[in-house]
Design an enzyme around this catalytic site. Structure first.
Site, PDB file in Angstrom:
ATOM      1  N   ASP A  37       0.631  -1.088  -0.089  1.00  0.00           N
ATOM      2  CA  ASP A  37      -0.155  -0.004  -0.036  1.00  0.00           C
ATOM      3  C   ASP A  37       1.024   1.172   0.012  1.00  0.00           C
ATOM      4  OD1 ASP A  37      -2.170  -1.451   0.005  1.00  0.00           O
ATOM      5  OD2 ASP A  37      -2.807  -1.037   2.221  1.00  0.00           O
ATOM      6  N   LYS A  59      -3.893   3.487  -2.661  1.00  0.00           N
ATOM      7  CA  LYS A  59      -4.928   4.455  -2.967  1.00  0.00           C
ATOM      8  C   LYS A  59      -4.472   5.752  -2.108  1.00  0.00           C
ATOM      9  CE  LYS A  59      -8.306   0.527  -2.552  1.00  0.00           C
ATOM     10  NZ  LYS A  59      -7.379  -0.449  -1.636  1.00  0.00           N
ATOM     11  N   MET A 173      -8.158   8.835   8.561  1.00  0.00           N
ATOM     12  CA  MET A 173      -8.215   9.022   7.103  1.00  0.00           C
ATOM     13  C   MET A 173      -9.298  10.209   7.377  1.00  0.00           C
ATOM     14  SD  MET A 173      -8.480   5.231   5.402  1.00  0.00           S
ATOM     15  CE  MET A 173      -9.335   4.741   6.659  1.00  0.00           C
TER      16      MET A 173
END
Length: 273
Positions: A37, A59, A173
């Protein structure tokens, strides 16, 4: 009949390689392919065997170049090729890491899966800053929530339940939506002056900390222009933070970085053999 491979779902922790578990290090050493990631630090990636193939599937906010369904397919395809695969994920695979979705896809394909848990960002921040997640008289519990929804849909959180003054709230996030989060929490009873701490790039040499309060955190976080993942800790426990002079903190980090090279030299030597 062709031999099936196996997939290790490995938690890379918040960034500091010394926070990896011994199980995670062992699994990394076995990897023929590493699917990783964006949030996996360069320091952790340096422990990947040089001969191992690397596949980046990271991402970013509002940018998913490799959809989750395709990541699932990649893991299945590699496992069906008989390879030993490490799926390396920031933090812990089972906490906002979609590890369960990947494990389900692999199980459905009959490919063996093993999980190495990682230290989640909240624990890394607590250790790095000295701010506990619970503390007698201040917080009897802690809740982890994600600050964004899949496919960037509007937030749909239990605001009334989250606005509990006796519970530390940790938002993952949440940088893009921290204004909405703060407004909603205040609207449901959280004090506007409740302490908040934002930490960017926790446990790494690039770590940045911001102390604020709930009604100011959105504006001050925007001014800070964080570059990297940001974790927000909301609650009275933040009042326990004791700052360290910048020059002392910088010197300590430099010394720690130098000292941390030693414990992993054996692994790098083995990987290069």
């Amino acid at each position: 009949m062709k031999k099936l491979g196996r997939v290790f779902l490995v938690g890379a922790g918040p960034g500091d390689p010394e926070l990896l578990t011994m199980k995670a290090v062992r699994m990394l050493g076995l990897a023929q392919v590493v699917v990783y990631d964006r949030l996996v630090s360069d320091e952790v990636l340096s422990l990947v065997p040089p001969a191992a193939r690397r596949i980046a599937v990271g991402k970013a906010p509002r940018s998913h170049p490799v959809p989750q369904e395709r990541i699932n397919d990649i893991l299945v395809e590699l496992g069906q090729q008989g390879l030993c695969v490490v799926r390396l994920k920031g933090g812990d695979p089972s906490i906002f890491g979609r590890g369960s979705e990947e494990a389900a896809a692999l199980h459905a394909a009959g490919i063996p899966v093993e999980i190495a848990p990682g230290i989640t960002a909240a624990q890394g921040v607590a250790a790095a800053t000295g701010v506990p997640l619970t503390h007698r008289g201040l917080a009897t519990g802690v809740r982890y929530v994600t600050g964004h929804c899949r496919r960037d849909l509007p937030l749909d959180l239990d605001w009334a339940g989250l606005a509990d003054p006796d519970t530390t709230l940790v938002v993952y996030m949440g940088a893009a939506n921290i204004a909405e989060i703060a407004i909603s929490l205040i609207a449901h009873g959280m004090p506007a002056a409740l302490p908040v701490m934002a930490v960017c790039n926790a446990t790494t040499p690039k770590e940045v900390r911001l102390l604020s309060q709930l009604d100011r955190i959105a504006a001050e976080a925007e001014t800070a222009r964080f570059e990297g993942p940001v974790l927000f800790v909301i609650g009275e426990v933040v009042s326990l933070y004791h700052s360290c002079p910048a020059e002392v903190l910088s010197l300590f980090r430099a010394e720690l970085a130098g000292a941390s090279e030693g414990p992993f030299n054996w692994l790098r030597a083995a990987a290069n053999a």
